[in-house]
Design an enzyme around this catalytic site. Structure first.
Site, short mmCIF file in Angstrom:
data_model
loop_
_atom_site.label_atom_id
_atom_site.label_comp_id
_atom_site.label_asym_id
_atom_site.label_seq_id
_atom_site.Cartn_x
_atom_site.Cartn_y
_atom_site.Cartn_z
CG HIS A 53 -6.92 -3.86 2.45
ND1 HIS A 53 -8.12 -3.20 2.29
CD2 HIS A 53 -6.20 -3.60 1.33
CE1 HIS A 53 -8.11 -2.56 1.13
NE2 HIS A 53 -6.96 -2.78 0.54
CG ASP B 169 -9.30 -5.90 -4.13
OD1 ASP B 169 -8.28 -5.28 -4.48
OD2 ASP B 169 -10.09 -5.46 -3.26
#
Length: 606
Positions: free
Chosen positions: A261, A334
């Site tokens: 992330h 993702d």
């Protein structure tokens, strides 16, 4: 151990009632399609005919739109709430979901709590239905409506939905039936509110105790166990669960100490190590007929020495996943808003490169207008061929038709209250969770606590969690109090906890990440040094025991959900005999290569 008659009858009723799920999960994938449909003969022909007609009738813009899945703010498709409208304008340049779907011909949407989509089951179902109505107007394709309902620490759809303790807890149970049953229940409740795709299960094998992003989201550090439970969940979700499953994060995010992330992790496994450690759960998912696989934003030099993130790597997505492993389902990226995929290339190039690499669905680009226009321009210039575009759209439409979304995209509002959080589902989570609690250490038979064992002080991590455990103990007629010491206890908080523990016979200290949080470890050590009887409970990763190996007793719940805390207190008082076994190896704090507790370790009461 004490097992009340009512509890035994409940367990028996549960096992008998979910027997059809067990049968489904034991049917060979070679003979049962995950949708439960007969895809031979006419059904397959009908799907192909519908898909090819839709492709023929779609404009290039509509095809490009099918590739995109993104979030939208609001509890209704036509929200006029000022805060939601402002957030949608800032994020997407539109007022609401209806406008977003119309503008970009979206293939899917994803729900989050932070985007104000998940207030209650009826609201969620009505939002899903209204968005499907917009998408299917004028014979448009229905939406894939998704969320991340992994359970445990990644749970989007909250109460009254049934809560499970998550993947690592299922790994501690060691039973594919339990993993499959959890998926059946979770899938059925998602389907009841119009969510037809779950971004689960996590198929990563957590072999790195310092992994900051996977951890308890993984079933296990053992690839064989992770593969068995991944396959069971695929069959559970796509069988009686009735939703599309998505294994993530290919080619394997389990051995890293970085979070994709916020950075671009690099996996240093050799090809042989990837085959042995990372590949088995994804191979098992493919063998089980999984509909979709999610990419990871990770570098994997042994698989692609160009160091492109897997999401952008043709070698990994096409060469490995498609050609070598034989996966012909939908590949979804993702989130394209994550730093791991944006580190080197601009937001205009990332979606084009992902599509060229072999991805089909492009999840949550940071700028939907820029991403859409970039892919459209790439198609119009010939950088992305029409055949390549059609290939992805064909897979997406095929999934929607085979999954039954085309035939009926709507949630049945009359069934919601009969499905979400019903007594059977609650019984299933009780059985599964009780089997997961793991007793790691029990010196001098500290546990179970007897009715005459005196007062209990609960401290450590989690303000509501410490209070909830103390309340569950007090409900048994035991004097109990709690003190939340904070996520990273200060010296003052440690001193306060030690002082309060003096007036109790036993201290239960909860940790969540003490393995990586020295302040939490210091609290446990201070309580031990003060001469208290200390029971340490890891409500996250079980590696925490390595920071306090001399504690009187140690348990792992892998979760702080309500059912996990129920099971914890039942085990503390001997109402349930702990049966969980470590699904990972716990290393010593001094040397991660030396095991403190081996995979499979778990104690029981005499």
């Amino acid at each position: 151990m004490r097992q009340p008659v009512r509890a035994r009858l409940l367990r028996l009723a549960t096992l008998l009632t979910v027997l059809p799920a067990l049968v489904t999960l034991t049917v060979s994938p070679a003979t049962a399609h995950p949708t439960g449909q007969d895809v031979t003969g006419s059904d397959e022909n009908r799907t192909r005919a519908w898909v090819e007609k839709r492709l023929k009738d779609m404009s290039v813009e509509e095809k490009v739109g099918q590739l995109f899945v993104t979030y939208v703010y609001g509890q209704t498709a036509d929200t006029t709430d000022p805060a939601d409208v402002a957030a949608n304008r800032a994020a997407h340049g539109v007022d609401n979901a209806a406008q977003l779907i119309d503008e970009y011909h979206l293939g899917g949407v994803i729900y989050f709590g932070w985007s104000n989509n998940l207030e209650n089951p009826h609201q969620i179902a009505e939002l899903s239905n209204d968005m499907q109505a917009v998408a299917t107007e004028d014979d448009g394709a229905p939406l894939l409506v998704s969320t991340d309902q992994e359970q445990g620490i990644v749970t989007r759809f909250g109460p009254p939905a049934t809560a499970f303790p998550g993947n690592m807890a299922l790994g501690a149970v060691r039973n594919p039936w339990a993993a499959g049953a959890a998926a059946v229940v979770t899938g059925a409740e998602l389907k009841a509110v119009g969510i037809n795709q779950n971004f689960a299960p996590v198929a990563d094998v957590n072999v790195n105790a310092d992994n900051p992003v996977i951890g308890v989201r993984s079933f296990s550090g053992d690839p064989g166990l992770a593969a068995d439970l991944t396959a069971a969940q695929v069959l559970g979700y796509q069988g009686l669960g009735g939703v599309t499953a998505t294994a993530k994060h290919f080619p394997g995010h389990g051995d890293t100490d970085e979070d994709s992330h916020v950075s671009l992790p690099r996996i240093t496994h050799t090809w042989e190590e990837w085959q042995r450690l990372d590949a088995p759960p994804f191979e098992a998912a493919i063998d089980a007929g999984i509909d979709s696989i999610m990419t990871g934003h990770i570098q994997f030099p042994a698989l692609d020495d160009s160091l492109l993130p897997a999401t952008l790597s043709h070698d990994i997505l096409t060469g490995l996943l498609r050609e070598e492993m034989g996966f012909d389902g939908v590949v979804v990226t993702d989130s394209l808003s994550m730093a791991g995929v944006r580190e080197t290339y601009g937001d205009d190039r990332v979606p084009v490169m992902a599509l060229a690499a072999g991805a089909d669905m492009l999840l949550m680009p940071p700028d939907i207008e820029l991403a859409f226009d970039s892919v459209l321009a790439a198609v119009e210039s010939g950088e992305i061929g029409l055949d390549r575009l059609d290939g992805s759209v064909r897979r997406i439409l095929t999934l929607k038709h085979e999954r039954g979304i085309v035939a009926d995209p709507y949630a049945d509002l009359d069934r919601i209250d009969h499905v979400v959080g019903n007594r059977l589902h609650t019984a299933v989570t009780t059985v599964v969770t009780e089997a997961s609690t793991t007793l790691i250490r029990n010196e001098a038979e500290t546990l179970p606590l007897g009715a005459d064992s005196g007062g209990v002080f609960v401290t450590g991590w989690g303000q509501s969690t410490t209070a909830s455990v103390a309340q569950r103990i007090a409900d048994r007629g035991v004097t109990a109090s709690s003190y939340w010491a904070g996520t990273s206890p200060t010296d003052a908080a440690v001193a306060e906890a030690v002082a309060r523990s003096a007036s109790h016979d036993t201290t239960v200290v909860l940790t969540n990440g003490a393995w990586r949080n020295a302040a939490q470890a210091r609290l446990v050590d201070a309580l031990i040094d003060a001469g208290r009887t200390v029971v340490a409970v890891a409500v996250g990763v079980p590696y925490d025991i390595a920071t306090h190996p001399g504690v009187d007793a140690s348990l792992a719940t892998y979760s702080y959900t309500g059912p996990a805390l129920d099971s914890l207190v039942e085990v503390l008082y001997g109402e349930v005999n702990p049966s969980g076994r470590l699904p990972v190896t716990v290393p010593t704090a001094e040397d991660p290569q030396i095991p403190l507790y081996e995979f499979g370790h778990g104690l029981r009461y005499p």
